[in-house]
Every structure is written in C-alpha cells, then in structure tokens.
Design a protein around this motif. Structure first.
Motif, PDB file in Angstrom:
ATOM      1  N   ARG A   3       0.873  -1.267   0.105  1.00  0.00           N
ATOM      2  CA  ARG A   3       0.133  -0.007  -0.081  1.00  0.00           C
ATOM      3  C   ARG A   3       0.647   1.373  -0.130  1.00  0.00           C
ATOM      4  NH1 ARG A   3      -4.167   2.315  -0.448  1.00  0.00           N
ATOM      5  NH2 ARG A   3      -4.663   4.082   1.090  1.00  0.00           N
ATOM      6  N   ILE A   4       1.998   1.232   0.759  1.00  0.00           N
ATOM      7  CA  ILE A   4       2.935   2.516   0.863  1.00  0.00           C
ATOM      8  C   ILE A   4       3.514   2.524  -0.453  1.00  0.00           C
ATOM      9  CG2 ILE A   4       4.996   3.304   2.010  1.00  0.00           C
ATOM     10  CD1 ILE A   4       4.279   1.879   4.560  1.00  0.00           C
ATOM     11  N   SER A   7       1.180   4.342  -2.793  1.00  0.00           N
ATOM     12  CA  SER A   7       1.103   5.780  -2.563  1.00  0.00           C
ATOM     13  C   SER A   7       2.140   6.507  -3.080  1.00  0.00           C
ATOM     14  CB  SER A   7       0.508   5.936  -1.320  1.00  0.00           C
ATOM     15  OG  SER A   7       1.799   5.930  -0.258  1.00  0.00           O
ATOM     16  N   GLU A   8       3.369   5.835  -3.033  1.00  0.00           N
ATOM     17  CA  GLU A   8       4.857   6.321  -3.374  1.00  0.00           C
ATOM     18  C   GLU A   8       4.617   6.539  -5.030  1.00  0.00           C
ATOM     19  OE1 GLU A   8       7.879   4.045  -2.298  1.00  0.00           O
ATOM     20  OE2 GLU A   8       8.060   4.860  -0.312  1.00  0.00           O
ATOM     21  N   LEU A  10       1.930   6.712  -6.932  1.00  0.00           N
ATOM     22  CA  LEU A  10       1.104   7.495  -7.120  1.00  0.00           C
ATOM     23  C   LEU A  10       1.596   9.198  -6.926  1.00  0.00           C
ATOM     24  CD1 LEU A  10      -2.237   5.996  -6.018  1.00  0.00           C
ATOM     25  CD2 LEU A  10      -1.559   6.713  -8.357  1.00  0.00           C
ATOM     26  N   VAL A  11       2.206   9.549  -5.900  1.00  0.00           N
ATOM     27  CA  VAL A  11       2.968  10.755  -5.643  1.00  0.00           C
ATOM     28  C   VAL A  11       3.757  11.035  -6.912  1.00  0.00           C
ATOM     29  CG1 VAL A  11       4.524  12.095  -4.005  1.00  0.00           C
ATOM     30  CG2 VAL A  11       2.546  10.861  -3.004  1.00  0.00           C
ATOM     31  N   PHE A  14       2.062  12.058  -9.847  1.00  0.00           N
ATOM     32  CA  PHE A  14       1.211  13.474  -9.477  1.00  0.00           C
ATOM     33  C   PHE A  14       2.258  14.406  -9.858  1.00  0.00           C
ATOM     34  CE2 PHE A  14       1.020  16.489  -6.105  1.00  0.00           C
ATOM     35  CZ  PHE A  14       0.248  17.659  -6.796  1.00  0.00           C
ATOM     36  N   MET A  15       3.716  14.212  -9.118  1.00  0.00           N
ATOM     37  CA  MET A  15       4.570  15.272  -9.289  1.00  0.00           C
ATOM     38  C   MET A  15       5.308  15.460 -10.681  1.00  0.00           C
ATOM     39  SD  MET A  15       6.466  15.339  -5.587  1.00  0.00           S
ATOM     40  CE  MET A  15       7.387  16.754  -5.744  1.00  0.00           C
ATOM     41  N   LEU A  17       3.443  14.752 -13.439  1.00  0.00           N
ATOM     42  CA  LEU A  17       2.382  15.431 -14.275  1.00  0.00           C
ATOM     43  C   LEU A  17       2.365  16.965 -14.111  1.00  0.00           C
ATOM     44  CD1 LEU A  17      -0.929  13.362 -13.843  1.00  0.00           C
ATOM     45  CD2 LEU A  17       0.286  13.829 -15.831  1.00  0.00           C
TER      46      LEU A  17
ATOM     47  N   LEU B  44       5.430  12.527   2.150  1.00  0.00           N
ATOM     48  CA  LEU B  44       5.043  11.685   0.936  1.00  0.00           C
ATOM     49  C   LEU B  44       3.627  11.253   1.170  1.00  0.00           C
ATOM     50  CD1 LEU B  44       6.905   9.931  -1.435  1.00  0.00           C
ATOM     51  CD2 LEU B  44       5.365   8.458  -0.409  1.00  0.00           C
ATOM     52  N   TYR B  48       0.325  12.761  -0.931  1.00  0.00           N
ATOM     53  CA  TYR B  48      -0.801  11.672  -1.473  1.00  0.00           C
ATOM     54  C   TYR B  48      -2.103  12.519  -1.117  1.00  0.00           C
ATOM     55  CZ  TYR B  48      -3.346   7.712  -2.315  1.00  0.00           C
ATOM     56  OH  TYR B  48      -4.513   6.992  -3.134  1.00  0.00           O
ATOM     57  N   VAL B  52      -2.376  14.325  -4.571  1.00  0.00           N
ATOM     58  CA  VAL B  52      -2.915  13.233  -5.509  1.00  0.00           C
ATOM     59  C   VAL B  52      -4.421  13.028  -5.635  1.00  0.00           C
ATOM     60  CG1 VAL B  52      -2.815  10.824  -6.123  1.00  0.00           C
ATOM     61  CG2 VAL B  52      -0.756  12.128  -5.554  1.00  0.00           C
TER      62      VAL B  52
END
Lengths: 156, 259
Positions: A3-4, A7-8, A10-11, A14-15, A17, B44, B48, B52
């Motif tokens: 899970r971590i 999220s890593e 996805l972050v 995001f950055m 993008l 981080l 998120y 995000v």
C-alpha cells in the motif's frame, strides 16, 4: 508495504504530471522557446516621434523578427527619442544605411520597428546607430494634414 | 456606551490574539522542517492526501473552464474579426488569473477543509495531547508535513489546471469552431511571456498554497475540541481561505501587472 509502495508511485506520477504541465506551459504556451533574448547586440536609433512604441516591441526586417526593443530613452539635446534595439546574434549582416520605420500592426494593433535594408557593403555592429529613421504615424496628425489639404482645395 | 466600546475592544483584541497565535504556529511549523527532512515518508503520505487526491477535481474543472473560455472568447473575438487571438485570450486568462485562483479555491474546498477537520478531530479526540505525552511535538510531527505538502502540491496543481485548460480551449477553438491550429499556438507563443506571465502565475499559486494550508492548519489546531467546534472551524477555513485568496489575488495582480 504494497500500500505504501502504491501511494509512493501515485505521488511520483502526480509530481511528474505537475512538472510536465509546467514544461508544457513554458515551451508550448509562453515565448520561452522563441525568446532567446539573452544573446544579441545592440543598435540605437533616434526618432522624432515614436508614437506608442513600447519596450519589448518586435524589430522586423521583411516581416521576420530579428530582435526586440530593449530600451526607450529621451535625448535632452536633440529632443528626440533614443531607442535601443537588441538584435539576435545570428542576424549580423544589416547594412549601415538601413532605414528604420515605426509601423503599426493592423489598424489598432501594437507598434513595431520595421527595418528596410540599404545597399552598403558595410554592416552594423554592437553599439552602432541607425542614421535613417522615420517617425511613427500619429493618427491625429494625419487627420490634421488631411483636413488642411481639403481646406486648401476648397479655398481655390 | 462603555459596554459597547469594551465589546469592540474585546473583538479587536481577540482578532489580534488569533493573528498572533497563527504566526507563532507558522514559526513552529517552519522549525519542524529539519526533522521532517529526516523522515520524508511523512511528507510523501501528505502529498498523496493533499495533492494526488485533488487531481481529479482539478483536471476536470480545468478542462471545463478552458472549454468555456474557448466558447465565450470566440463569441466576443469573432465580432472583431480576431478569432485567431483566442489562444492568447485563453492562455493569458488561465496562466495569469484563473489557473492559480480557481485551483486555490478548489484546493481550499477539497484539501483545506479536510486538513482542518482532521487536525480538529485529532485535537478533540486528544491524539495531539497523546503525542505530547510521548514527548513528540505534534506541530513538528503532524502539522509540518501537511504544510509543506500543501506548499508543494498547490503550484503543481495550478500548472496542471492551466495546461489542461489550454488544451480544453484548443479543443473547442480548433476542434469545434475551426480556428487555424497554427494561428492558435503561434499567437499564444508570441504574446505570453515566460517571466511576465508564467513565473508570476507560479508565484501566485505558491502564495495561495501557503495561505490556504496555513489557514487550514491554524483553524484545525485552534478549533474548540468539540464536534460543533470542529464543524465551525471547517467552515471558517473555507470562508477565510476564499476571502484571502481573492483579496491577495487583487494585491498580487496590482503589484505584478499593474505597472
């Protein structure tokens, strides 16, 4: 742990993008890709009247932009406007007897400097002055001259 | 007479005291920067939550705002025979104003309110006191990562909003209304200045990100630790953020583009 990791990722996406968007704005939307104002040489020209010419207005020859207006000052001795033009380095073959006009883009558009090349074999270098200039056309003066000539015609 | 004067004075002092607490909190948050850099995972997780998860609303709003700008701009510009300038209009309004401002308003609604509610509930359920009992500074541990997450996310979100908006305007202008593709991009690149427009837009979004996150964290940290108190704090966050964004936008615009 998975899970971590998600999220890593996805972050990271995001950055990435966000930076892609900034890059897109810089290269595609703004003038950064065409600007290149850093390297160039300066020419000066004196005009009797610059109309509403502004700093950063384009300087063109044959319709191609060679540079921009760098600064506009006032000469207290001749009462003329002293315009500094910054020309890109790759355009280094401008003859010394070049003629500088102030034109208007479209009827209501902004004003720019148009250069007409002369025939001299010598070329302008950094700090040189363009001797032959023509002032901006000011609409009120044109209307005034038109009215004057009409009145003279009527008087005959 | 004296009573009403005293009441006025009390209100003024309360506002000043609240401002003072907010600034002290900001100093405390900034002091937590070194200890946060030791544990980047905390930051981080907050990026998120703040960034995000705000992506969807930002992207969709940006697309529609850009498309509406394209339609309305075309209507006005075509009357002057200047429909080719649509790209300039869409890009300038997005990069200079709408990108930072609308993103900040959405950010305050989406992320700011969530931050306030989270911190307020942490306080109400005495989790913050619990951290203090364990000799962990709740400001450094809880607030600092959230603050910097907001500060980092906001400019990225605003840039995304502007970029998607320009693409939306391009889709409407070039795709639906038949403006020339080259004129759309060419005029835009001619008129949008990197330093003047883009950098100022990014500065705006940074300032808004700071203000919105700061207000949200302060309201949550300062909330009355009851359900009603947390709900009031959440409302205050959204209202005060919106007012601060619009007021600051005027000041920043006057400073940047007024000259």
């Amino acid at each position: 742990m998975a899970r971590i990791r998600l999220s890593e990722i996805l972050v990271g996406v995001f950055m990435a993008l966000g930076f892609v968007a900034l890059f897109f704005l810089a290269m595609r939307v703004s003038n950064l890709s065409t600007a290149a104002t850093g390297e160039g040489y300066n020419l000066t020209a004196k005009f009797d009247n610059i109309g509403s010419l502004r700093v950063r207005a384009p300087v063109t020859m044959a319709g191609v932009r060679l540079g921009r207006v760098e600064a506009i000052d006032f000469d207290q001795e001749t009462f003329q406007a002293l315009v500094t033009l910054r020309i890109e380095d790759r355009y280094d073959q401008i003859p010394t007897d070049t003629f500088a006009n102030i034109f208007t883009a479209g009827l209501l558009g902004e004003q720019y400097i148009g250069l007409d090349p002369g025939g001299s074999p010598e070329v302008l270098g950094d700090g040189d002055r363009i001797e032959f200039t023509q002032s901006a056309l000011v609409l009120e003066q044109m209307i005034g001259q038109f009215l004057l000539s009409k009145a003279e015609e009527g008087g005959e | 007479m004296l009573d009403s004067l005293a009441r006025l004075g009390r209100v003024g002092l309360a506002i000043l005291a609240s401002l003072g607490r907010a600034h002290l909190l900001l100093v405390g948050i900034l002091r937590g920067l070194p200890s946060m850099l030791v544990r980047p995972r905390l930051l981080l997780a907050q990026i998120y939550g703040v960034g995000v998860l705000s992506l969807l609303i930002i992207v969709v709003s940006g697309l529609f705002v850009g498309m509406v700008l394209g339609l309305q701009g075309y209507y006005v510009l075509s009357q002057f025979g200047a429909a080719e300038s649509l790209g300039v209009m869409v890009a300038a309004s997005l990069v200079r104003e709408l990108g930072p401002v609308v993103t900040a308003l959405l950010f305050a609604g989406r992320a700011g309110s969530a931050l306030t509610a989270e911190i307020g509930l942490m306080k109400a359920t005495e989790q913050l006191s619990g951290l203090e009992m364990m000799a962990v500074d709740p400001v450094k541990r809880v607030l600092t990562p959230r603050f910097f997450a907001g500060l980092i996310s906001m400019p990225l979100l605003a840039a995304l909003f502007s970029a998607i908006g320009v693409i939306g305007g391009w889709f409407v202008g070039v795709g639906l209304l038949g403006i020339d593709d080259g004129a759309f991009w060419g005029q835009m690149q001619n008129k949008i200045d990197f330093d003047e427009d883009l950098v100022n837009g990014v500065i705006k979004s940074l300032v808004f990100g700071l203000v919105v996150t700061w207000i949200a964290l302060y309201e949550g940290y300062d909330a009355t630790p009851t359900s009603a108190g947390v709900s009031r704090a959440t409302t205050r966050t959204v209202v005060q953020s919106a007012l601060a964004i619009l007021g600051l936008d005027f000041i920043l615009t006057a400073l940047m583009f007024g000259g």
